[in-house]
Enzyme design. Structure first.
Site, PDB file in Angstrom:
ATOM      1  N   TYR A  23     -30.490  10.648 -40.517  1.00  0.00           N
ATOM      2  CA  TYR A  23     -30.461   9.653 -41.646  1.00  0.00           C
ATOM      3  C   TYR A  23     -31.613   8.661 -41.925  1.00  0.00           C
ATOM      4  O   TYR A  23     -31.675   7.829 -42.823  1.00  0.00           O
ATOM      5  CB  TYR A  23     -29.098   8.655 -41.353  1.00  0.00           C
ATOM      6  CG  TYR A  23     -27.990   9.276 -41.099  1.00  0.00           C
ATOM      7  CD1 TYR A  23     -27.276   9.889 -42.264  1.00  0.00           C
ATOM      8  CD2 TYR A  23     -27.178   9.505 -39.974  1.00  0.00           C
ATOM      9  CE1 TYR A  23     -26.016  10.246 -42.240  1.00  0.00           C
ATOM     10  CE2 TYR A  23     -26.104  10.339 -39.694  1.00  0.00           C
ATOM     11  CZ  TYR A  23     -25.501  10.600 -40.877  1.00  0.00           C
ATOM     12  OH  TYR A  23     -24.414  11.212 -41.055  1.00  0.00           O
ATOM     13  N   HIS A 100     -24.762  10.866 -50.757  1.00  0.00           N
ATOM     14  CA  HIS A 100     -24.632  11.244 -49.296  1.00  0.00           C
ATOM     15  C   HIS A 100     -26.131  11.342 -48.866  1.00  0.00           C
ATOM     16  O   HIS A 100     -26.784  12.131 -49.839  1.00  0.00           O
ATOM     17  CB  HIS A 100     -23.834  12.362 -48.829  1.00  0.00           C
ATOM     18  CG  HIS A 100     -22.466  12.429 -49.192  1.00  0.00           C
ATOM     19  ND1 HIS A 100     -21.592  11.428 -48.453  1.00  0.00           N
ATOM     20  CD2 HIS A 100     -21.655  12.759 -50.398  1.00  0.00           C
ATOM     21  CE1 HIS A 100     -20.455  11.446 -48.996  1.00  0.00           C
ATOM     22  NE2 HIS A 100     -20.317  12.134 -50.031  1.00  0.00           N
TER      23      HIS A 100
END
Length: 142
Positions: A23, A100
């Protein structure tokens, strides 16, 4: 000026700390700052994050009632599990772009099915935090 909400689901408050190899190291505060810098003159941005499904559903209803012009949502893990969140998005009639950070199609099989995507006008996956920027650009043009 368009009103656009950026909603983030469970664990996204942990950006920069949680699995940075997937991430990245930027935090949710860093993302908000970057989005305000790029889009603050073009749109009224509202940011909301919750680790609780019901809070996200309540927020979607409030945004619909307030006649928000669009939503960028990263439902996190609720993407794959929440019929209730999907129903809230579908019932809101808000123009929604699902985002996402990681490319879910390169990850575990269970991440490759989105219950919320059919309630969205578009899905952006795998662009990192740039996906939020792309979603906002799209909503501002529509």
């Amino acid at each position: 000026m368009k009103k656009i909400a950026i909603l983030n689901g469970p664990n996204l408050d942990r950006l920069g700390k949680r699995e940075p190899e997937i991430y990245g190291r930027a935090t949710l505060a860093d993302l908000e700052k970057a989005l305000r810098a790029e889009f603050g003159a073009a749109a009224q941005l509202e940011f909301f994050q919750s680790n609780h499904e019901g809070a996200l559903i309540d927020k979607i209803a409030a945004l619909a009632d307030a006649k928000c012009d669009g939503v960028v949502i990263n439902p996190g893990g609720l993407t794959h599990t929440s019929v209730a969140l999907r129903d809230a998005l579908a019932g809101s009639q808000l123009r929604t772009v699902e985002v996402h950070i990681s490319n879910v199609y390169k990850r575990e099989d269970f991440r490759q099915k989105s219950l919320t995507a059919p309630a969205s006008v578009a899905v952006i996956t795998g662009l990192g935090l740039e996906g939020y920027h792309a979603a906002l650009r799209f909503l501002l043009k529509a």
